[in-house]
Write an enzyme that holds these catalytic residues in place. Structure first.
Site, short mmCIF file in Angstrom:
data_model
loop_
_atom_site.label_atom_id
_atom_site.label_comp_id
_atom_site.label_asym_id
_atom_site.label_seq_id
_atom_site.Cartn_x
_atom_site.Cartn_y
_atom_site.Cartn_z
N LYS A 1 0.73 -1.35 0.13
CA LYS A 1 0.09 -0.10 0.04
C LYS A 1 0.81 1.10 -0.05
O LYS A 1 2.15 1.07 0.24
CB LYS A 1 -0.97 0.08 0.97
CG LYS A 1 0.18 -0.04 2.45
CD LYS A 1 -0.78 -0.58 3.86
CE LYS A 1 -0.04 -0.20 4.98
NZ LYS A 1 -0.61 -1.21 6.00
N TYR B 1 17.44 29.30 8.46
CA TYR B 1 16.43 29.91 8.80
C TYR B 1 16.40 29.98 10.46
O TYR B 1 16.46 28.92 11.06
CB TYR B 1 15.19 29.28 8.37
CG TYR B 1 15.02 29.70 6.88
CD1 TYR B 1 14.75 30.90 6.29
CD2 TYR B 1 15.00 28.59 5.91
CE1 TYR B 1 14.43 31.07 4.96
CE2 TYR B 1 14.55 28.64 4.70
CZ TYR B 1 14.55 30.13 4.20
OH TYR B 1 14.26 30.14 2.83
C1 LIG Z 1 0.30 -2.15 6.85
C2 LIG Z 1 -0.23 -3.15 7.53
C3 LIG Z 1 0.62 -4.22 7.54
C4 LIG Z 1 2.08 -4.18 7.37
O1 LIG Z 1 2.74 -3.69 8.61
P1 LIG Z 1 4.29 -3.28 8.91
O2 LIG Z 1 4.46 -2.71 9.93
O3 LIG Z 1 4.49 -2.52 7.72
O4 LIG Z 1 4.81 -4.81 8.56
C5 LIG Z 1 -0.05 -5.64 7.94
N1 LIG Z 1 -1.15 -5.58 8.35
C6 LIG Z 1 -2.11 -4.48 8.10
C7 LIG Z 1 -3.63 -4.67 8.39
C8 LIG Z 1 -1.54 -3.34 7.66
O5 LIG Z 1 -2.59 -2.35 7.54
#
Ligand SMILES: *Cc1c(COP(=O)(O)O)cnc(C)c1O
Length: 357
Positions: free
Chosen positions: A35, A254
């Site tokens: 994702k 800055y």
């Molecule tokens: C993003 C996600 C994962 C993966 O998590 P990581 O900490 O990146 O390994 C697993 N399960 C769900 C439901 C997620 O949303």
């Protein structure tokens, strides 16, 4: 001058990390989480490199469609399910799998009356998505009675704090609650994110869901990917565009929040928050100049940072600067910037040139 700011994506590292995840959870199938544009690495690029996974997990239908458009026929799991009934046809036509996590979705599926591949999500303590442990059995019955599931129904929960040494809620309790609830249910189970894969063997079950570890990074504040045999998949680099000296007491950047403790050599590197380098990176955030340690001094600007060259007598304009990746764990940079490595990886902006090799 063309902008030298680059993110190099090492697809060998992605493949290596997938192999590592499999080795840590022998016998479990892998749902690779890609994702958010493959955690910033490029959705299609990540999917292709990780095509040895058994399935992909994404947040939304658009991401799932990108995988199909790239010609990948893997199972694709929509971790948030669908949000409107008009999406049912697309899900069915592309054979996507849905996480079913609340009553509105259940009603939508009942109304559509088209069986879909389903993961029933149970909230065992995170209180984000999922049916409560108390409600889950009745939901399962409604799915069965309504014939809403194509093929066997599967079961999922998510760990809230597997990455924190003394996290709350305790992963142990979440895992136990889930296994207890589903003990007599036939069908595959999935609990483990990366933290579960690495630290909680009885969370492995039939499907693991690694995300961050596939990119070579751990979710832990105290262990880098390298410490658990992973290789960073994204290396962000740029170049020095100016080299100068500043007098003792000279204020840099800055707000002038940092001043030179003595006359010293400084460099300006072509990266800033406009590229996704965190504005919150504090004085002392590590960088590499010519592969050797240096540090950020003064505030991060939109396009530039200033780095300490007092121990880089030979540094000149055009020299390479590494912000994170090979040689410099993104976990360490995140710690100095008050954020998590996930945010840094996801946040590299579009003006950075991506090289995939
Ligand atoms: C993003 C996600 C994962 C993966 O998590 P990581 O900490 O990146 O390994 C697993 N399960 C769900 C439901 C997620 O949303």
């Amino acid at each position: 001058m063309t902008r030298a700011t680059r993110a190099r994506i090492n697809t060998d590292a992605l493949r290596h990390n997938l192999t590592r995840a499999r080795a840590m959870a022998p016998g479990a199938k892998v749902m690779a989480c890609i994702k958010a544009n493959g955690y910033g690495h490029g959705l299609v690029e990540a999917a292709q490199a990780l095509s040895g996974a058994d399935a992909f997990a994404v947040a939304c239908l658009e991401e799932a469609m990108e995988i199909r458009s790239a010609g990948l026929a893997h199972p694709v799991v929509l971790l948030e399910g669908i949000h409107r009934s008009t999406e049912v046809a697309t899900v069915r036509d592309n054979d996507f799998e849905l996480v079913l996590h609340d009553q509105a979705q259940l009603a939508m599926l009942e109304q559509a009356g088209i069986p879909l591949r389903l993961w029933l999500k149970v909230d065992t303590g995170m209180h984000r998505l999922g049916f409560s442990v108390a409600d889950a059995p009745a939901v399962r019955e409604r799915v069965r009675e309504g014939g809403l599931a194509e093929g066997p129904m599967r079961y999922m929960t998510h760990l809230a704090s597997a990455d924190e040494p003394a996290g709350t809620p305790d992963p142990r309790g979440q895992i136990d609650r889930f296994l207890e609830l589903t003990r007599d249910w036939s069908g595959e189970r999935s609990i483990a994110n990366s933290a579960g894969v690495i630290d909680w063997p009885d969370s492995h079950q039939q499907w693991i869901r690694p995300g961050i570890m596939l990119y070579g990074v751990t979710p832990f504040v105290d262990r880098s990917g390298e410490a658990v045999g992973l290789r960073p998949a994204m290396t962000v680099t740029t170049e020095l565009i100016a080299v100068k000296s500043v007098e003792k007491g000279g204020r840099v950047g800055y707000g002038g929040g940092w001043s030179a403790p003595r006359e010293m050599k400084l460099g300006v590197a072509a990266i800033g928050y406009g590229d996704g380098y965190p504005w919150h990176a504090a004085n002392g955030t590590p960088v590499l100049v010519n592969g050797r340690p240096s540090r950020v001094v003064g505030r991060v600007s939109m396009d530039m940072i200033t780095v300490d060259l007092s121990e880089h007598e030979d540094a000149v304009v055009g020299d390479p600067v590494t912000l994170w990746g090979e040689g410099l764990p993104v976990e360490e940079v995140a710690r100095h910037a008050g954020t998590i490595p996930y945010e840094l990886l996801c946040g590299v902006t579009r003006r950075v040139k991506f090289d995939v090799d």
